[in-house]
Design an enzyme around this catalytic site. Structure first.
Site, PDB file in Angstrom:
ATOM      1  CG  HIS A 144      81.171 -11.316  84.576  1.00  0.00           C
ATOM      2  ND1 HIS A 144      81.027 -10.549  83.460  1.00  0.00           N
ATOM      3  CD2 HIS A 144      79.949 -11.873  84.810  1.00  0.00           C
ATOM      4  CE1 HIS A 144      79.766 -10.620  83.026  1.00  0.00           C
ATOM      5  NE2 HIS A 144      79.100 -11.421  83.828  1.00  0.00           N
ATOM      6  CG  ASP A 182      83.012  -7.614  89.201  1.00  0.00           C
ATOM      7  OD1 ASP A 182      81.938  -7.161  89.668  1.00  0.00           O
ATOM      8  OD2 ASP A 182      83.053  -8.454  88.281  1.00  0.00           O
ATOM      9  CD  GLN A 198      76.647 -11.969  91.374  1.00  0.00           C
ATOM     10  OE1 GLN A 198      75.765 -12.110  92.236  1.00  0.00           O
ATOM     11  NE2 GLN A 198      76.356 -11.957  90.083  1.00  0.00           N
ATOM     12  CE  LYS A 252      75.149  -8.818  87.852  1.00  0.00           C
ATOM     13  NZ  LYS A 252      74.724 -10.010  87.125  1.00  0.00           N
ATOM     14  CB  CYS A 287      79.523 -13.847  81.738  1.00  0.00           C
ATOM     15  SG  CYS A 287      78.076 -13.428  80.779  1.00  0.00           S
TER      16      CYS A 287
HETATM   17  C1  LIG Z   1      80.737 -10.875  89.040  1.00  0.00           C
HETATM   18  C2  LIG Z   1      80.119 -10.090  87.931  1.00  0.00           C
HETATM   19  N1  LIG Z   1      80.814  -9.130  87.328  1.00  0.00           N
HETATM   20  C3  LIG Z   1      80.303  -8.391  86.334  1.00  0.00           C
HETATM   21  C4  LIG Z   1      79.013  -8.592  85.897  1.00  0.00           C
HETATM   22  C5  LIG Z   1      78.515  -7.741  84.767  1.00  0.00           C
HETATM   23  O1  LIG Z   1      77.427  -6.988  85.121  1.00  0.00           O
HETATM   24  P1  LIG Z   1      76.677  -6.134  84.000  1.00  0.00           P
HETATM   25  O2  LIG Z   1      76.369  -7.073  82.893  1.00  0.00           O
HETATM   26  O3  LIG Z   1      75.459  -5.636  84.686  1.00  0.00           O
HETATM   27  O4  LIG Z   1      77.614  -5.050  83.584  1.00  0.00           O
HETATM   28  C6  LIG Z   1      78.253  -9.588  86.499  1.00  0.00           C
HETATM   29  C7  LIG Z   1      76.868  -9.874  86.072  1.00  0.00           C
HETATM   30  O5  LIG Z   1      76.536 -10.510  85.135  1.00  0.00           O
HETATM   31  C8  LIG Z   1      78.817 -10.353  87.532  1.00  0.00           C
HETATM   32  O6  LIG Z   1      78.124 -11.340  88.128  1.00  0.00           O
END
Ligand SMILES: Cc1ncc(COP(=O)(O)O)c(C=O)c1O
Lengths: 420, 154
Positions: free
Chosen positions: A128, A205, A208, A231, A374
């Site tokens: 991401h 990370d 998910q 999430k 993203c």
């Molecule tokens: C795999 C992953 N990493 C990071 C993020 C970033 O999360 P946030 O925007 O809540 O910081 C997301 C969500 O969009 C994600 O799906």
């Protein structure tokens, strides 16, 4: 048997989510954008309300009753999150705004003070943007070098290539546990083992994975793990960083301000102990308490049950999607029992652009994501300009999958003939 | 399922232009060149413009790029409507198109074909798709002969 179990879990939980009970363009809402953000159960909304109606005060700052109640509730939420991911100590949980902030905390606190020119950071092409951009910034500032693990033929993390990238130059491995686009589940435990052999730190990370499966940070043996509350049934504005105690202790603070200090003089300060050292300023108190409520809600259902139910939905989803020949689905196929990947599907449908698909599905009440989610570098790697994505949670049903698949077929037909 | 709104959005002309665009490609010669990008979805467009001897009248506009039906049809219809327009006329039309996306204007008879895009105004999240090519043209015409950086419509 699985059918009975499935019906019970979604049937049992749907009344907890009033938002799901509405129509969109005259059709019942089918919410399939859970990888972007989940819906929030009444228990979480009630926790927020209870806090603001009865306990609202600043934390760690007063001796009056409300302040003490707010502090207890806020710190209680930390205990809940620590227990949820099986941290060895509550001091290992730092509240942040979201996963992105947690990653930036590690970048600015640890990486900036540790990395030297020529040091290597291993990421993957499926990351991401939140787990790419901070490391690009660190590479620019420290002279460290970025390396990227690519995909296997089945569009999963290439573990062999990963191993070949590791050397004593590797100082950090930062990888996603479950890809928000491919849906693959990466072997993070084995990744930690290999990385630690060369003395590298590992950041996972877990945005998910934490909402969908039981996580045990001690078993994974990761150095840091990050997730976002929104999430996993909690409000926006709250997320957390897990870090090993000794490591967090050794890291300099990220941001300065109130709350994170022990003693302040005009020209210097000493810092608070963990975890407060990393929580400058008034935190998102209500949101943290609501995250505690979300964790309690999920734990009551049982993460193993959620995971098993979602596997069953995954099996059904992929079986239904297989009836549409125009689809190209990205990432690994599920096993026969639906296991082996996340309950989401990113796809393209012949020549129908994902944005057009999403607009047409929205008219049928079905909410899916369209775009690059993203993960632009991953899309470039896959040579897909954008994809559509349906992502499920434990409150979704087979019937909703049927509505989605029927609407998808209609949409393809609507554009049909066009590309025949 | 395909309600009236959807029919308004995806008018036959739009679907046809998406499938069989008339102005895909690159002008020869290229007097103006501009790339546009929609960061939220990744759609891209690359416009080339051929001007007449005075340098103030458009001979031809062509586009390359990838995007949804709305974005691509909008580019194709725009390219068609721009033939023979002066820079000032073209910029006026960009302005009118933007106003039309707010549901507040339409084109007169000469350019009534562009009015098929009116349905987009009912879908606020899709307006960016339709306007990307127009933003890009504006940047192309206002730029010097040197291509500038990407324009983004965010
Ligand atoms: C795999 C992953 N990493 C990071 C993020 C970033 O999360 P946030 O925007 O809540 O910081 C997301 C969500 O969009 C994600 O799906």
């Amino acid at each position: 048997m699985t059918i009975i179990q499935e019906k019970t879990l979604s049937a049992r939980t749907r009344p907890d989510f009033p938002i799901l009970n509405q129509t969109i363009h005259g059709q019942p809402l089918v919410y399939l954008d859970n990888a972007a953000t989940s819906q929030k159960p009444i228990a979480v909304l009630e926790a927020l309300r209870q806090y603001y109606e009865h306990d609202n005060a600043n934390v760690h700052r007063g001796v009056h009753t409300l302040s003490s109640r707010a502090t207890d509730a806020y710190e209680g939420a930390r205990d809940q999150v620590a227990a949820f991911v099986k941290a060895a100590s509550r001091q290992e949980i730092v509240f942040t705004r979201n996963a992105s902030e947690a990653i930036n905390l590690v970048a600015y606190s640890w990486a900036l003070s540790t990395l030297k020119p020529g040091d290597e950071i291993v990421l993957s092409v499926m990351e991401h943007h939140s787990n790419l951009v901070p490391w690009q910034m660190m590479a620019q500032r420290t002279g460290a070098v970025l390396q990227h693990v690519e995909l296997t033929e089945t569009e999963e993390f290439d573990f062999e290539q990963f191993k070949s990238l590791l050397s004593e130059k590797t100082k950090l491995v930062a990888v996603v546990h479950v890809s928000n686009t491919l849906g693959c589940i990466n072997p993070v435990k084995e990744i930690c083992v290999e990385a630690h052999k060369v003395g590298a730190r590992v950041l996972i990370d877990a945005c998910q994975s934490v909402p969908h499966m039981a996580i045990d940070v001690q078993e994974l043996d990761c150095d840091w793990l990050v997730a976002s509350g929104h999430k996993m049934c909690a409000p926006t504005g709250i997320g957390f960083l897990y870090g090993k105690l000794d490591l967090l202790r050794s890291q300099p603070p990220f941001m300065g301000g109130g709350e994170m200090i022990a003693d302040v003089f005009l020209d210097h300060s000493t810092y608070a102990d963990l975890p407060h050292k990393f929580e400058a300023g008034t935190p998102a108190i209500g949101e943290a308490i609501a995250l505690g409520a979300a964790v309690e809600y999920l734990s009551k259902i049982g993460m193993d049950q959620i995971h098993a139910y979602e596997e069953d939905l995954t099996r059904y989803l992929f079986r239904q999607l297989a009836t549409i020949p125009e689809l190209r689905i990205y990432g690994p196929k599920p096993n026969a029992d639906g296991s082996g990947r996340a309950a989401l599907a990113s796809f393209t449908a012949g020549g129908v652009h994902p944005h057009d698909l999403s607009t047409i599905l929205d008219q049928a009440g079905v909410a899916i994501r369209a775009g690059h989610h993203c993960t632009q570098p991953l899309h470039r790697y896959l040579k897909a300009q954008s994809t559509a994505r349906a992502s499920l949670y434990f409150y979704n049903t087979r019937e909703e999958i049927d509505v989605f698949v029927a609407a998808l077929k209609d949409a393809i037909e609507f554009f049909g003939g066009l590309f025949g | 399922m395909t309600t009236g709104n959807l029919r308004d959005l995806y008018q036959q002309v739009i679907l046809e232009r998406y499938k069989k665009p008339k102005f895909r490609g690159v002008t020869a010669p290229v007097h103006r060149h501009q790339r546009g990008h929609n960061p939220s979805c990744g759609d891209t467009i690359e416009l080339t413009v051929q001007l007449d001897g005075t340098g103030d009248r458009i001979e031809e506009v062509r586009f390359e790029g990838e995007g949804c039906a709305i974005a691509m049809a909008s580019a194709d219809l725009m390219a068609e409507a721009m033939r023979g327009k002066t820079t000032a006329e073209a910029l006026d039309m960009v302005q009118r198109f933007q106003t039309m996306m707010q549901g507040k204007a339409e084109f007169s008879t000469e350019h009534r074909k562009l009015n098929v895009m009116q349905g987009v105004s009912q879908f606020p999240v899709r307006i960016k798709c339709a306007t990307l090519t127009w933003h890009t043209l504006k940047a192309a015409l206002e730029a010097s002969t040197q291509p500038t950086e990407f324009v983004s419509n965010e």
